[in-house]
Design a protein around this motif. Structure first.
Motif, PDB file in Angstrom:
ATOM      1  N   MET A 268     -14.526   5.157 -20.771  1.00 19.72           N
ATOM      2  CA  MET A 268     -15.341   6.059 -21.579  1.00 19.72           C
ATOM      3  C   MET A 268     -16.330   5.273 -22.437  1.00 19.72           C
ATOM      4  O   MET A 268     -17.498   5.653 -22.564  1.00 19.72           O
ATOM      5  N   ALA A 269     -15.865   4.183 -23.015  1.00 24.01           N
ATOM      6  CA  ALA A 269     -16.768   3.352 -23.812  1.00 24.01           C
ATOM      7  C   ALA A 269     -17.886   2.789 -22.947  1.00 24.01           C
ATOM      8  O   ALA A 269     -19.040   2.683 -23.392  1.00 24.01           O
ATOM      9  N   LEU A 270     -17.569   2.456 -21.690  1.00 28.92           N
ATOM     10  CA  LEU A 270     -18.573   1.891 -20.790  1.00 28.92           C
ATOM     11  C   LEU A 270     -19.661   2.899 -20.459  1.00 28.92           C
ATOM     12  O   LEU A 270     -20.859   2.604 -20.594  1.00 28.92           O
ATOM     13  N   TYR A 271     -19.269   4.107 -20.017  1.00 28.01           N
ATOM     14  CA  TYR A 271     -20.333   5.032 -19.615  1.00 28.01           C
ATOM     15  C   TYR A 271     -21.134   5.520 -20.817  1.00 28.01           C
ATOM     16  O   TYR A 271     -22.337   5.752 -20.710  1.00 28.01           O
ATOM     17  N   ASN A 272     -20.498   5.687 -21.971  1.00 35.71           N
ATOM     18  CA  ASN A 272     -21.278   6.060 -23.151  1.00 35.71           C
ATOM     19  C   ASN A 272     -22.242   4.954 -23.555  1.00 35.71           C
ATOM     20  O   ASN A 272     -23.377   5.214 -23.957  1.00 35.71           O
ATOM     21  N   ARG A 273     -21.800   3.703 -23.432  1.00 32.96           N
ATOM     22  CA  ARG A 273     -22.691   2.578 -23.736  1.00 32.96           C
ATOM     23  C   ARG A 273     -23.852   2.530 -22.762  1.00 32.96           C
ATOM     24  O   ARG A 273     -25.000   2.281 -23.148  1.00 32.96           O
ATOM     25  N   ARG A 274     -23.577   2.795 -21.502  1.00 28.76           N
ATOM     26  CA  ARG A 274     -24.636   2.773 -20.500  1.00 28.76           C
ATOM     27  C   ARG A 274     -25.619   3.929 -20.699  1.00 28.76           C
ATOM     28  O   ARG A 274     -26.841   3.757 -20.545  1.00 28.76           O
TER      29      ARG A 274
ATOM     30  N   GLU B 131     -27.075   5.772 -12.513  1.00 29.02           N
ATOM     31  CA  GLU B 131     -27.182   4.309 -12.577  1.00 29.02           C
ATOM     32  C   GLU B 131     -27.997   3.777 -11.409  1.00 29.02           C
ATOM     33  O   GLU B 131     -28.850   2.881 -11.578  1.00 29.02           O
ATOM     34  N   LEU B 132     -27.769   4.299 -10.230  1.00 27.40           N
ATOM     35  CA  LEU B 132     -28.517   3.835  -9.059  1.00 27.40           C
ATOM     36  C   LEU B 132     -29.991   4.178  -9.181  1.00 27.40           C
ATOM     37  O   LEU B 132     -30.864   3.417  -8.735  1.00 27.40           O
ATOM     38  N   ARG B 133     -30.275   5.314  -9.806  1.00 29.06           N
ATOM     39  CA  ARG B 133     -31.658   5.773  -9.902  1.00 29.06           C
ATOM     40  C   ARG B 133     -32.454   5.003 -10.956  1.00 29.06           C
ATOM     41  O   ARG B 133     -33.609   4.663 -10.730  1.00 29.06           O
TER      42      ARG B 133
ATOM     43  N   TRP C 134     -31.165   0.201 -13.490  1.00 25.22           N
ATOM     44  CA  TRP C 134     -31.779  -1.121 -13.456  1.00 25.22           C
ATOM     45  C   TRP C 134     -32.786  -1.312 -14.588  1.00 25.22           C
ATOM     46  O   TRP C 134     -33.118  -2.442 -14.969  1.00 25.22           O
ATOM     47  N   ARG C 135     -33.267  -0.196 -15.147  1.00 22.88           N
ATOM     48  CA  ARG C 135     -34.222  -0.310 -16.255  1.00 22.88           C
ATOM     49  C   ARG C 135     -33.548  -0.712 -17.565  1.00 22.88           C
ATOM     50  O   ARG C 135     -34.223  -1.155 -18.495  1.00 22.88           O
ATOM     51  N   ALA C 136     -32.231  -0.477 -17.652  1.00 25.38           N
ATOM     52  CA  ALA C 136     -31.478  -0.800 -18.864  1.00 25.38           C
ATOM     53  C   ALA C 136     -30.546  -1.956 -18.542  1.00 25.38           C
ATOM     54  O   ALA C 136     -29.655  -1.833 -17.705  1.00 25.38           O
ATOM     55  N   ALA C 137     -30.743  -3.079 -19.176  1.00 30.96           N
ATOM     56  CA  ALA C 137     -29.942  -4.268 -18.886  1.00 30.96           C
ATOM     57  C   ALA C 137     -28.467  -3.976 -19.094  1.00 30.96           C
ATOM     58  O   ALA C 137     -28.090  -3.290 -20.050  1.00 30.96           O
ATOM     59  N   PRO C 138     -27.592  -4.476 -18.203  1.00 32.24           N
ATOM     60  CA  PRO C 138     -26.149  -4.260 -18.374  1.00 32.24           C
ATOM     61  C   PRO C 138     -25.663  -4.849 -19.687  1.00 32.24           C
ATOM     62  O   PRO C 138     -26.265  -5.754 -20.261  1.00 32.24           O
TER      63      PRO C 138
END
Length: 522
Positions: free
Chosen positions: A434-440, A489-491, A494-498
């Motif tokens: 959950m923390a990962l997808y919210n951060r992304r 994410e696929l779309r 790439w515009r937002a750095a991991p």
């Protein structure tokens, strides 16, 4: 004047929902307990939250047995709806909507907290608790393993009472947290709230609305007015909660790093000015009036106490911590802190050593608070006003809440409420997900802001979904939401750095006295 000293088994500081429910459950497990409730107000007032979700509805209805009261004095809640806007939205029907087509299957309620708090305090008194109102608590002398001493002022006279246990349910006053310097503000999440009651608010479901926007009205068979409707913008959102009798509770919550209330002559005027930037509010508040005498404001809302229990004292509800009004977690927090506190006191009464129980209680609840915050709320205000991003985040947030928390409560009953969210065995990986997808999603929102694409789908879109249930389809709903995130994410991921997004500018400090002291609030 010489203080009068008396003794009880438990002294509860605060007689609203948290304190009164703790007293009721303690008396249920041992009707012979002598319990004193000290409540400052002569009549309960407004709170930030006036809406339950599934876990708190279970606690109120099935654990406390308040279903009849909830149905008679409050309104059934029909889920959550979100309304986004951008430069293309000029009226309500233009706003992009997230919400269910049909009514929700599990119970929830829009509650008038003042009414609920008064009813539950009366229940505690009827069960045998002694209630004293209009008192001001001056301090608590803690003594591990012995009697605790509480000092208060009543009718101008000092009073002193002793009890083996003190339950601090003093709300944001956080008597013990401030006195013992356990309270820590959550500076990672500097949000503020301003709210009031309104009269003359137009209904989302009125006939004139349907005639004005027939296509908009016809696409949802369910009623919209009994939902908790959320208006969203960049860095802020507003709750819209109908109450029994016709009043509507409307308030704004905003990230102080991203936006601020517009200038104005009064807090009420500033609240109205921000709301009227949204087309839905302009339409529904056209003839509405807020109660200027009933406008409330709090800055720097989130905080947590580093200790919630000692061998003799335990903190519950807002006295223990506060997260965020989004998703109405406040009553869930009340439910689990109260059930955890009652379990601890009952275990000590059975002869178990309270010291290790308190240590485990502290570790679990503090860890649960921070996991809860990092999984759901950190930097969320960057994207909650973007319809497309919030659609993905909302479906994942609620689906995983059902999968990991709601399902446990309905399967295991009240015992599940003694364990803080995100602290059960194997809870770490879901919290990390959950923390990962919210951060992304926050990172993608930043990238959209940089290139001027944030909120591009905030006009003319409808994102319906099937209400979550506890059946076999729950896993499929969560899987579908995960796929929607991966597709995003696929779309454009790439515009937002991991990794974690860059820093947000430092929050402006709150005005002196806004956060308050125990004496000024309690």
């Amino acid at each position: 004047m010489e203080a009068v000293r008396q003794r009880w088994d438990v002294i509860v500081i605060g007689g609203a929902l948290a304190g009164a429910s703790a007293a009721c459950l303690l008396l249920r497990s041992d009707p012979q307990r002598r319990i004193l409730i000290l409540e400052r107000s002569l009549r309960h007032g407004r709170k930030v939250g006036e809406s339950t979700v599934e876990v708190s509805a279970y606690f109120l209805g099935r654990v406390l047995g308040l279903t009849d009261h909830l149905l008679e004095k409050h309104l059934p809640k029909q889920g959550l709806r979100y309304w986004a806007m951008n430069a293309e939205t000029s009226e309500l029907a233009d706003c992009s909507e997230i919400g269910p087509r049909y009514h929700v299957p599990l119970p929830g309620f829009q509650v008038d907290r003042a009414v609920l708090d008064e009813h539950l305090l009366a229940q505690a008194a009827a069960a045998g608790a002694e209630v004293r109102r209009g008192v001001k608590v001056r301090g608590v002398q803690l003594a591990s393993g012995a009697d605790q001493t509480v000092e208060w002022e009543e009718n101008g006279a000092p009073q002193t009472g002793a009890a083996r246990w003190v339950v601090d349910a003093s709300g944001p006053a956080a008597v013990l947290g401030r006195q013992e310097r356990w309270l820590r503000q959550n500076r990672e999440h500097p949000i503020a709230a301003c709210w009031s009651r309104w009269t003359g608010v137009k209904s989302w479901d009125e006939r004139a609305r349907g005639e004005l926007h027939p296509q908009w009205a016809g696409r949802v068979p369910a009623g919209r007015n009994s939902a908790t409707n959320h208006l969203t913008g960049y860095g802020w959102w507003a709750w819209w909660i109908p109450l029994k009798g016709g009043d509507v509770s409307i308030g704004v919550v905003y990230d102080q790093r991203l936006c601020e209330l517009p200038p104005g002559p009064s807090p009420g005027a500033r609240l109205r000015a921000l709301l009227l930037t949204h087309p839905a509010a302009r339409e529904l508040l056209a003839e509405a009036r807020l109660r200027d005498e009933d406008v409330h404001y709090r800055a720097n809302l989130p905080y947590v106490c580093e200790r919630l229990a000692t061998d003799g004292a335990v903190l519950v509800g807002d006295a223990a911590g506060f997260l965020d009004p989004l998703y109405s977690p406040g009553m869930d927090w009340i439910a689990i802190t109260v059930c955890g506190a009652v379990s601890l006191i009952d275990a000590a009464a059975r002869g178990e050593d309270p010291a290790p129980l308190a240590a485990r209680h502290n570790e679990a609840f503090v860890r649960g608070y921070w996991r809860w915050f990092r999984a759901l709320y950190r930097d969320k205000y960057l994207y909650l006003g973007d319809h497309e991003l919030m659609r993905v985040g909302f479906r994942l947030d609620v689906g995983l809440y059902y999968l990991g928390t709601v399902r446990q409560v309905f399967r295991r009953g009240a015992a599940a409420l003694q364990i803080p969210a995100f602290t059960r065995p194997f809870a770490g990986p879901p919290a990390a997900l959950m923390a990962l997808y919210n951060r992304r999603l926050a990172a993608i929102a930043r990238a959209r802001r940089r290139r001027g694409a944030w909120g591009r789908r905030n006009a003319g879109r409808f994102a319906p979904f099937s209400s979550f249930t506890l059946g076999r389809g729950l896993g499929l709903q969560v899987a579908a939401a995960l796929l929607a995130w991966l597709a995003l994410e696929l779309r454009e991921g790439w515009r937002a750095a991991p990794g974690r997004p860059g820093p947000i500018p430092e929050a402006r400090p709150a005005a002196a006295g806004v956060f308050g002291t125990a004496e000024s609030i309690l």
